[in-house]
Design a protein around this motif. Structure first.
Motif, PDB file in Angstrom:
ATOM      1  N   MET A  59       0.825  -1.202   0.000  1.00  0.00           N
ATOM      2  CA  MET A  59       0.000   0.000   0.000  1.00  0.00           C
ATOM      3  C   MET A  59       0.867   1.264   0.000  1.00  0.00           C
ATOM      4  O   MET A  59       0.605   2.213  -0.726  1.00  0.00           O
ATOM      5  CB  MET A  59      -0.934  -0.003   1.206  1.00  0.00           C
ATOM      6  N   HIS A  60       1.922   1.257   0.830  1.00  0.00           N
ATOM      7  CA  HIS A  60       2.807   2.432   0.875  1.00  0.00           C
ATOM      8  C   HIS A  60       3.423   2.706  -0.483  1.00  0.00           C
ATOM      9  O   HIS A  60       3.546   3.860  -0.906  1.00  0.00           O
ATOM     10  CB  HIS A  60       3.919   2.229   1.917  1.00  0.00           C
ATOM     11  N   LEU A  65       4.193   6.644  -0.954  1.00  0.00           N
ATOM     12  CA  LEU A  65       4.811   6.996   0.315  1.00  0.00           C
ATOM     13  C   LEU A  65       6.191   6.368   0.438  1.00  0.00           C
ATOM     14  O   LEU A  65       7.055   6.859   1.136  1.00  0.00           O
ATOM     15  CB  LEU A  65       3.944   6.529   1.485  1.00  0.00           C
ATOM     16  N   ARG A  92      -0.364  13.661  -4.115  1.00  0.00           N
ATOM     17  CA  ARG A  92      -1.119  13.508  -2.875  1.00  0.00           C
ATOM     18  C   ARG A  92      -2.254  14.519  -2.791  1.00  0.00           C
ATOM     19  O   ARG A  92      -3.283  14.268  -2.213  1.00  0.00           O
ATOM     20  CB  ARG A  92      -0.180  13.657  -1.674  1.00  0.00           C
ATOM     21  N   PHE A  98      -5.986   9.504   2.209  1.00  0.00           N
ATOM     22  CA  PHE A  98      -5.553   8.505   3.186  1.00  0.00           C
ATOM     23  C   PHE A  98      -6.521   8.405   4.350  1.00  0.00           C
ATOM     24  O   PHE A  98      -7.071   9.411   4.802  1.00  0.00           O
ATOM     25  CB  PHE A  98      -4.178   8.874   3.760  1.00  0.00           C
ATOM     26  N   PHE A 100      -6.174   6.551   8.195  1.00  0.00           N
ATOM     27  CA  PHE A 100      -5.175   5.864   9.002  1.00  0.00           C
ATOM     28  C   PHE A 100      -5.824   5.086  10.129  1.00  0.00           C
ATOM     29  O   PHE A 100      -6.913   5.415  10.578  1.00  0.00           O
ATOM     30  CB  PHE A 100      -4.206   6.878   9.614  1.00  0.00           C
ATOM     31  N   GLN A 102      -4.736   5.194  13.149  1.00  0.00           N
ATOM     32  CA  GLN A 102      -4.735   6.077  14.325  1.00  0.00           C
ATOM     33  C   GLN A 102      -5.544   7.353  14.099  1.00  0.00           C
ATOM     34  O   GLN A 102      -5.341   8.342  14.781  1.00  0.00           O
ATOM     35  CB  GLN A 102      -3.299   6.471  14.689  1.00  0.00           C
ATOM     36  N   ASN A 104      -5.335  10.083  13.047  1.00  0.00           N
ATOM     37  CA  ASN A 104      -4.459  11.189  12.658  1.00  0.00           C
ATOM     38  C   ASN A 104      -5.207  12.470  12.335  1.00  0.00           C
ATOM     39  O   ASN A 104      -5.055  13.056  11.275  1.00  0.00           O
ATOM     40  CB  ASN A 104      -3.595  10.791  11.461  1.00  0.00           C
ATOM     41  N   LEU A 105      -6.005  12.927  13.305  1.00  0.00           N
ATOM     42  CA  LEU A 105      -6.626  14.244  13.145  1.00  0.00           C
ATOM     43  C   LEU A 105      -5.752  15.250  13.896  1.00  0.00           C
ATOM     44  O   LEU A 105      -5.062  14.882  14.841  1.00  0.00           O
ATOM     45  CB  LEU A 105      -8.028  14.236  13.740  1.00  0.00           C
ATOM     46  N   LEU A 106      -5.781  16.509  13.453  1.00  0.00           N
ATOM     47  CA  LEU A 106      -5.046  17.523  14.199  1.00  0.00           C
ATOM     48  C   LEU A 106      -5.874  17.904  15.421  1.00  0.00           C
ATOM     49  O   LEU A 106      -7.003  18.365  15.279  1.00  0.00           O
ATOM     50  CB  LEU A 106      -4.784  18.763  13.337  1.00  0.00           C
ATOM     51  N   LEU A 117      -8.975  20.525   5.683  1.00  0.00           N
ATOM     52  CA  LEU A 117      -7.533  20.795   5.696  1.00  0.00           C
ATOM     53  C   LEU A 117      -6.836  20.495   4.362  1.00  0.00           C
ATOM     54  O   LEU A 117      -6.071  21.326   3.867  1.00  0.00           O
ATOM     55  CB  LEU A 117      -6.880  20.031   6.851  1.00  0.00           C
ATOM     56  N   PRO A 118      -7.097  19.317   3.714  1.00  0.00           N
ATOM     57  CA  PRO A 118      -6.388  19.045   2.456  1.00  0.00           C
ATOM     58  C   PRO A 118      -6.678  20.102   1.401  1.00  0.00           C
ATOM     59  O   PRO A 118      -5.790  20.500   0.652  1.00  0.00           O
ATOM     60  CB  PRO A 118      -6.940  17.685   2.018  1.00  0.00           C
ATOM     61  N   ARG A 163     -12.471  13.603   5.442  1.00  0.00           N
ATOM     62  CA  ARG A 163     -11.303  14.355   5.000  1.00  0.00           C
ATOM     63  C   ARG A 163     -10.727  13.741   3.728  1.00  0.00           C
ATOM     64  O   ARG A 163     -10.302  14.454   2.815  1.00  0.00           O
ATOM     65  CB  ARG A 163     -10.249  14.352   6.095  1.00  0.00           C
ATOM     66  N   ASP A 175      -5.588   2.348   5.770  1.00  0.00           N
ATOM     67  CA  ASP A 175      -4.645   1.462   6.444  1.00  0.00           C
ATOM     68  C   ASP A 175      -5.268   0.980   7.747  1.00  0.00           C
ATOM     69  O   ASP A 175      -5.297   1.722   8.723  1.00  0.00           O
ATOM     70  CB  ASP A 175      -3.344   2.252   6.701  1.00  0.00           C
TER      71      ASP A 175
END
Lengths: 255, 851
Positions: A59-60, A65, A92, A98, A100, A102, A104-106, A117-118, A163, A175
């Protein structure tokens, strides 16, 4: 692999004889051994395999990535292999989304700001109708001004999905998106991902080791020891589990 | 993107406050220096404008020897009384008054001690009547020879009242003379003095005799213009009448010139303060660089996410730099404000110290504002560039992996450090060996800067063995061991934090090494060479050195047990057009017998009235030999021709030129400044000293001390200098302490999960705090060790370079170094308090769940 011209046009992402080797000499690890695969547009594909099978590496590499040791990767019309930093950045921004494990939000931004954001990084305005559709689909309308810390895990992952969707990328890479969620929240997120494929023609490639999650996909690709070993169309949790069991046994023996 | 930057900035405001504080302190120094010198400058302007407000045109003789602010006070030559009459004849002159106005009128206060001045002159003047500016507050004008008037400020400091007897030392009499205080004068606007100047008013003949040394002379003629005549026109008329030998200026010009020479001194002072600001900012740069590096490291995942969802490397750099700009801006504003406060406070203190200088309003010059923002912004952004660059190199894939920043090899940074250190060493060598081609100071400063940066780059490598060695002291306890391991686990971070402390301590150590070596060398030389058991001297407080009655010399010579007495006079003179320090000895034979001088040519034991001696260095550089004739212009009198009759070997204790004692009457201070007494064999110091003390009863500015006490007293001015430098450099050390606090606080934050785990498996609160404290102490002692080592190196290099200047002994201040190391340990403990408390308060459950 008997790919026709028509099929090529339909591929959102493609790997051509991709090799990935880490380290050298004694410490050399071959993560991918000549993987070739196509991921059709408008379909939900799951990549499965035991840990160490190379599914995350694949995937990466597909997402640009990580670089490949040999072979090429294409996303849509773009050949990813060999792109420089600015080319990858553009890729990107325009072609890839993506999700994730986790989330991965700010933490400092609200749900709405995280979703947008993007687009704001790329300096683009959201399409209001599409934004509205996304918000409705993820069902977060009344939570838009909340910070990630004020949302449940499932809600956070839905924000992350929104997002990824909002910039309408060629392909979304997920992922282990349900790896950190309880089964109910996980089901919500997976339903939502499947809906976005069925209703909006989104292409999604998801890495997972959970057969139940894989059953939501249209197609499952199985990896073992860096090679594609099997494939299922219209899978169910049972057929996926069966295939996995078959894969595990020779792997055990191999060890 | 902007929004995300600012939101993240707000979320991390506490972390940025400390690094911002470093910029605030540095900027405060910069703006404070500008505000202080600007305020004092304008205060001097108004003081002089006031002081000369009653003068339309001023006539003075051209000074015979031009002296700049650094060399001492300018002394004008007196002009004959006849000039007053000639000025009166000029059409358009309403009145012309002969004025005596000279420095050196020292009043003895009611406590028997001389009233000293720390800057403003101590003027002796003739009383020329009251004016709009000057009025008698009490009593009457001086009429008899033994009557004086003081200005109110002086009367108050001396604690004397009208009717009392007051002792005064004057320019031409350093022997106490008693006067009756008949009046006290003050200035308009209820001011007791103008600019803290002490004034003694005599009758005109007394002022002429005691302050100018000659009857029927004046310092200047002040002229009032008749109605309708402009000052400038009158000035030109007077100048034309008198000819080229006189300086004729309008009152405004005189005021501006007087202020200008003081401002020259102020701008020098300003540069010194800015130099210390630069040190503070250099340390601040380390601190900001470290803070941003740590913040970037902690945000790796977040930044990688940004990259994964499409941010370009440039956007990441932009976002970090934007943060730096925001921090820099806020810090500059706060620093500017704090600097204005500090500048105002210092100006106030300075005004008090200078005896009541009326301060002009506090102003903020454009230079302060521009300087503050330029320095604050540039420093912050430059310091953040490296971390920003590193941030832009974070691969997007880091968003999907557990953040484990691999230990990057130290090869590159070490090679770079060695190179930069090498450049610094080369620059230092060039500068110190005098091969820098006129750029000596900037070459040396550049060398020091490069050396600091180079050593800072080498620090990560050095830190490994040193830190583990230091930490070994604490390894007996579990928290100590953990603390030691923590301080060694990120060598770059530890190194940068320690390097910030190193800069301040290295500079203090270096300066101490240099000054102690100078002190040691000069003391040793003086002890070895000066063959005088007793020395007469005073402690210099203001610009004028203390002096004493030359009559004491003869009377001391007559005392039983005294073999030889020498009085030393000194002044700046012009010899063949060049400014030179000249001395005169009351007994030339002392050169050989007391100061150990050796003749290299001619005879140095005798000196006729038209002969002079020169040191070998001076003779070589000026091309003199025995028999050469030179033209000497002293502060007073006409130019005279002297013949060189002898040349003595140069040493630290010899003067460039020695004139016969008869010339001393034309020196700015025509009295001896120091006296050296050599005892006859067998005579005891304890017997002679009290007798000399009695002789000095009327010369209260000086006292008699044995040789060792004298040498100590002479060296005490170096101690004052050292203390001042230490205080100013303390700021750099304070900033470094902020750096340690910041690094620890950020590390604690970073290790929240780990600390929670340690607590969960049984580490007590106290042990947690102990662990953090050990880490802080190890870092700060490491920084201090580096600083002491680098400072000793720099100091030793300078001392080596000054070998030819007489600094021959390298004196290492072991005691001071020990103090620095002890201080560093305390600094570590203090810096650890807040982070340690924070670490101890971590909620165990929350920390383990912390992501």
């Amino acid at each position: 692999m008997t790919a026709t011209v028509g099929q090529q046009a339909q591929a959102a992402a493609r790997a051509n004889d991709v090799w990935k080797v880490y380290g050298s000499g004694e410490a050399q690890v071959v993560a991918l051994r000549g993987v070739s695969a196509e991921f059709e547009r408008g379909r939900f594909t799951a990549i499965m395999g035991p840990s160490g099978s190379g599914k995350s590496t694949l995937m990466h590499c597909l997402a640009g990535l990580d670089s490949v040791t040999r072979g090429t990767v294409e996303i849509g019309e773009t050949t990813v292999t060999g792109l420089g930093d600015s080319g990858l950045t553009k890729l990107r921004r325009d072609k890839v989304g993506f999700i994730f494990q986790q989330f991965n939000l700010l933490p400092t931004l609200t749900a709405k700001e995280n979703i947008l954001l993007p687009l704001s990084i790329a300096g683009r305005k959201p399409d209001p109708a599409w934004y509205d559709t996304v918000i409705t689909t993820v069902g977060l309308r009344d939570r838009l001004d909340h910070r990630p810390a004020q949302l449940s895990g499932g809600q956070q992952q839905r924000v992350a999905c929104a997002r990824a969707l909002v910039s309408r990328p060629e392909v979304i890479f997920a992922d282990e998106p349900t790896g950190n969620l309880d089964s109910r929240s996980g089901a919500e997120v997976l339903n939502f991902l499947r809906d976005s494929v069925r209703e909006h023609g989104q292409t999604i490639v998801m890495v997972t080791h959970d057969p139940t999650a894989a059953a939501y996909a249209d197609r499952v690709v199985f990896l073992a020891d860096g090679e594609i070993v099997s494939e299922l169309i219209e899978p169910t949790a049972e057929t996926v589990l069966d295939t996995m069991k078959k894969l595990d046994t020779p792997a055990e023996v191999g060890n | 993107m902007f929004r995300a930057t600012f939101k993240s900035l707000l979320a991390r405001k506490v972390r940025l406050i400390l690094s911002g504080l470093a910029v605030v302190l540095g900027v405060m120094f910069v703006s404070g220096a500008f505000v202080l010198t600007d305020t004092l400058g304008r205060s001097f302007d108004s003081v002089f404008a006031d002081g000369f407000s009653e003068i339309d045109v001023n006539v003075a003789a051209k000074p015979k020897v031009q002296v700049n602010e650094m060399e001492g006070e300018q002394t004008a030559a007196p002009l004959p009384a006849a000039v007053v009459d000639r000025v009166k004849q000029v059409p358009g002159v309403a009145s012309a008054t002969g004025v005596v106005n000279a420095d050196g009128a020292r009043v003895i206060g009611s406590n028997g001690k001389v009233v000293t001045s720390f800057g403003p002159p101590q003027l002796g003047e003739n009383w020329t009547g009251e004016s709009d500016l000057l009025q008698l507050r009490e009593g009457r004008a001086p009429q008899a020879e033994d009557e004086i008037v003081l200005n109110k400020a002086l009367a108050t400091t001396a604690k004397v009242q009208v009717g009392q007897k007051v002792g005064v030392l004057t320019a031409f009499e350093s022997k106490k003379r008693d006067f009756t205080l008949v009046g006290i004068a003050g200035y308009s606007g209820d001011r007791d003095s103008i600019g803290g100047v002490n004034e003694v008013f005599f009758t005109t003949p007394v002022a002429q005799r005691l302050m100018l040394g000659e009857p029927d002379t004046f310092s200047s003629v002040t002229v009032r213009a008749a109605g309708g005549v402009s000052d400038e026109a009158l000035r030109d008329d007077v100048a034309r009448t008198l000819g080229a030998d006189f300086e004729v200026k309008t009152g405004e010009q005189v005021a501006a010139d007087a202020a200008a020479s003081l401002k020259e001194g102020l701008s020098f002072f300003n540069k010194i303060l800015l130099g210390f600001a630069a040190v503070a900012l250099l340390v601040g740069t380390f601190l900001i660089l470290n803070t941003f590096s740590i913040i970037v490291a902690q945000r790796t995942r977040e930044l990688a996410l940004m990259r994964a969802i499409g941010a370009s490397g440039r956007q990441i750099i932009g976002s970090v730099v934007l943060e730096a700009i925001a921090v820099g801006l806020i810090a500059s504003v706060l620093g500017l404000a704090a600097g204005i406060g500090v500048g105002a406070l210092l100006a106030f203190l300075f005004g008090k110290l200078a005896g009541g200088l009326t301060l002009a309003g506090i102003g903020v010059p454009a230079a302060a504002v521009i300087g503050s923002f330029a320095v604050g912004l540039v420093i912050t952004v430059v310091a953040a560039l490296l971390p920003a660059l590193r941030a832009s190199r974070i691969p997007p894939i880091a968003a999907m992996q557990d953040v484990a920043t691999p230990d990057r090899p130290l090869t590159k940074i070490t090679v770079a450090g060695a190179l930069v250190t090498g450049v610094g060493a080369v620059l230092l060598f060039l500068g110190l060996s005098g091969n820098a081609g006129g750029q000596t100071l900037s070459t040396i400063l550049g060398g020091v800067l490069f050396a600091f940066i180079g050593v800072a780059l080498l620090t990560p490598l050095i830190s490994r063995p040193v830190v583990s060695l230091l930490g070994a002291i604490f390894s007996w306890s579990v928290p100590g061991k953990l603390g030691r391991l923590n301080s060694g686990r990120n060598p770059r971070r530890t190194a940068l934090t320690a390097a910030a402390l190193m800069v301040g301590i290295a500079l203090v150590t270096g300066v101490t090494v240099i000054l102690d070596s100078a002190k040691g060398s000069l003391s040793a030389l003086a002890q070895d060479t000066i063959k005088a058991e007793l020395v007469i001297a005073g402690q210099q407080g203001g610009p004028r050195p203390p002096s004493f009655d030359p009559g004491v010399l003869d009377r001391a010579k007559a005392l039983p047990g005294v073999r030889m007495v020498d009085g030393e006079y000194g002044d700046m003179a012009r010899i063949d057009g060049e400014s030179t320090w000249v001395a005169a000895s009351s007994d030339v034979a002392s050169l050989r017998q007391i100061f150990g001088a050796k003749a290299t040519a001619g005879d140095i034991d005798r000196l006729g009235p038209t002969q002079m001696l020169a040191s070998s260095d001076t003779a070589t550089s000026r091309g003199w030999s025995v028999g050469s004739t030179v033209k000497v212009q002293l502060t007073r009198g006409e130019e005279r021709t002297y013949t060189i009759s002898g040349i003595y070997e140069s040493s630290q204790l010899t003067n460039p030129v020695t004139l016969p004692v008869t010339a001393a009457k034309d020196f700015a201070i025509p009295q001896p400044i120091q006296g050296f007494i050599q005892l006859a064999p067998g005579a005891r110091v304890a017997d002679v000293q009290p007798q000399v003390e009695t002789l000095l009863a009327d010369s209260p500015e000086v006292s008699v001390a044995d040789r060792d006490a004298f040498i100590k007293q002479q060296m005490s001015s170096l101690d004052g200098l050292l203390r001042m430098i230490q205080i100013l450099l303390a700021l750099a050390i304070v900033i470094a302490v902020l750096g340690i606090i910041n690094t620890l606080a950020l590390s604690v934050l970073e290790r929240t999960r780990e600390l929670g785990l340690l607590r969960a498996i049984g580490l007590r609160r106290g042990q947690t705090m102990g662990m953090i404290t050990v880490e802080a102490v190890v870092i700060s002692v490491f920084g201090a060790l580096l600083g002491v080592a680098v400072g000793t190196g720099l100091g030793a290099a300078v001392v080596e370079a000054l070998k030819d200047e007489g600094i021959t002994d390298l004196v290492l201040p072991w005691g001071q170094m020990g103090v620095f190391l002890g201080l560093a340990a305390i600094i570590g403990v203090v810096a650890a308090v807040l982070p340690a408390v924070r670490a101890a308060r971590i909620n165990v459950l929350g920390a383990i769940a912390h992501d």
